[in-house]
Scaffold this motif. Structure first.
Motif, PDB file in Angstrom:
ATOM      1  N   LEU A   1      19.238 -56.782  42.800  1.00  0.00           N
ATOM      2  CA  LEU A   1      19.909 -56.439  44.057  1.00  0.00           C
ATOM      3  C   LEU A   1      20.920 -55.316  43.896  1.00  0.00           C
ATOM      4  CD1 LEU A   1      20.641 -59.929  45.668  1.00  0.00           C
ATOM      5  CD2 LEU A   1      19.329 -58.084  46.716  1.00  0.00           C
ATOM      6  N   VAL A   2      21.722 -55.407  42.850  1.00  0.00           N
ATOM      7  CA  VAL A   2      22.851 -54.470  42.735  1.00  0.00           C
ATOM      8  C   VAL A   2      22.575 -53.306  41.807  1.00  0.00           C
ATOM      9  CG1 VAL A   2      24.460 -56.355  43.209  1.00  0.00           C
ATOM     10  CG2 VAL A   2      24.031 -55.706  40.837  1.00  0.00           C
ATOM     11  N   GLY A   3      21.508 -53.377  41.020  1.00  0.00           N
ATOM     12  CA  GLY A   3      21.221 -52.303  40.090  1.00  0.00           C
ATOM     13  C   GLY A   3      22.320 -52.195  39.041  1.00  0.00           C
ATOM     14  N   GLU A   4      22.786 -50.984  38.811  1.00  0.00           N
ATOM     15  CA  GLU A   4      23.844 -50.770  37.828  1.00  0.00           C
ATOM     16  C   GLU A   4      25.227 -50.834  38.447  1.00  0.00           C
ATOM     17  OE1 GLU A   4      23.067 -47.121  35.862  1.00  0.00           O
ATOM     18  OE2 GLU A   4      21.193 -47.818  34.927  1.00  0.00           O
ATOM     19  N   ASP A   5      25.292 -51.112  39.744  1.00  0.00           N
ATOM     20  CA  ASP A   5      26.574 -51.186  40.437  1.00  0.00           C
ATOM     21  C   ASP A   5      27.066 -52.625  40.439  1.00  0.00           C
ATOM     22  OD1 ASP A   5      28.760 -51.089  42.062  1.00  0.00           O
ATOM     23  OD2 ASP A   5      27.719 -50.444  43.864  1.00  0.00           O
ATOM     24  N   PHE A   6      28.010 -52.922  39.551  1.00  0.00           N
ATOM     25  CA  PHE A   6      28.514 -54.291  39.484  1.00  0.00           C
ATOM     26  C   PHE A   6      29.835 -54.434  40.250  1.00  0.00           C
ATOM     27  CE2 PHE A   6      25.495 -54.209  35.985  1.00  0.00           C
ATOM     28  CZ  PHE A   6      24.799 -55.374  36.238  1.00  0.00           C
TER      29      PHE A   6
END
Length: 283
Positions: free
Chosen positions: A229-234
């Motif tokens: 869902l968020v990919g590399e964006d935490f």
């Protein structure tokens, strides 16, 4: 500190003086139902935590959403009234869906209380294990502890608008809606006056964090879901209808070992109080 506790483990801890158990059962369809269930039987020593009276602040029509965060002083007073201090071990449960329990868990973390667990499976699992319930209400010694809020990240509608890309086409970071797909797409709306979602959001209904028995999926499975869902964006932002079930997704991310998610507390019911805020429908 584990995030979940099984009924068999909780049963061995009930006499621990540091333990505070909260019953957060609540029905959005009937605000009196949760307290009624508590009065009919609850885990020994449990105190009732009402979503609207304890776990939410005052609604300001046309300004707030349906379940705004409690004010800092009010929340501190509630924690002291429950006898909670900084050394307390808190366990919270609901009827088994974990949404109300996750709201209480988030609020504990927000106040800097790290030792808080959710009873896995809630009251349904407790009763399925044939553990005892009582109608007795325990006396509580009010604590004298001081707490502060702000230990969990939040954003406001103003923050989201500042981050929104030109022409209202979404945010610079992931925005995830915890409501059902039908409400997200604007096909039906059972709770709020306007259907749709915040532009740029994706949908991950909180119920998808659970298996068919109502238990949380494994940490590995949840990590796979949320990483997708968020990919590399935490630094994702979670919202829902009123800031309650979004906490379920944040809790599930924590179970997956992915910390740092942000809550938009006002959520959809606050967003639509301002007709200037953009609204999207469909996928």
């Amino acid at each position: 500190m584990p995030l979940l506790i099984e009924p068999e483990m909780l049963a061995t801890l009930l006499k621990d003086e540091r333990l505070v158990v909260l019953d957060a059962r609540f029905s959005l369809a009937d605000a009196k139902q949760g307290r009624g269930m508590y009065n009919q039987g609850h885990i020994a020593g449990a105190l009732y935590a009402d979503l609207e009276e304890d776990l939410s602040g005052s609604i300001v029509p046309g300004v707030t959403g349906r379940h705004p965060l409690p004010g800092q002083k009010d929340w501190q007073a509630t924690l002291r009234r429950w006898g909670i201090d900084k050394d307390s071990q808190v366990v919270v449960y609901d009827d088994g869906g974990h949404a109300m329990a996750a709201r209480a868990w988030w609020l504990m973390r927000w106040a800097g209380i790290s030792q808080c667990m959710i009873l896995h499976g809630g009251m349904k699992a407790w009763q399925a294990g044939r553990y005892p319930v009582t109608t007795d209400i325990s006396d509580v010694v009010e604590s004298q502890s001081d707490f502060s809020t702000g230990h969990m990240p939040t954003v406001s509608a103003v923050d989201l608008l500042k981050e929104m890309k030109p022409e209202g086409k979404g945010l610079s970071r992931k925005l995830i809606d915890a409501r059902a797909y039908e409400r997200f797409r604007g096909e039906e709306e059972t709770m709020d006056s306007l259907a749709g979602h915040i532009p740029g959001a994706v949908c991950h209904p909180f119920a998808e964090n659970l298996d068919e028995d109502g238990r949380f999926l494994s940490a590995d499975h949840l990590r796979e879901i949320f990483t997708s869902l968020v990919g590399e964006d935490f630094r994702p932002v979670f919202y829902c209808g009123s800031g309650v079930t979004a906490c379920h997704n944040i809790f599930a991310m924590e179970l997956a070992g992915l910390s740092g998610a942000t809550l938009y507390p006002g959520s959809w019911s606050e967003w639509i109080t301002d007709p200037r805020h953009p609204v999207a429908r469909g996928q």
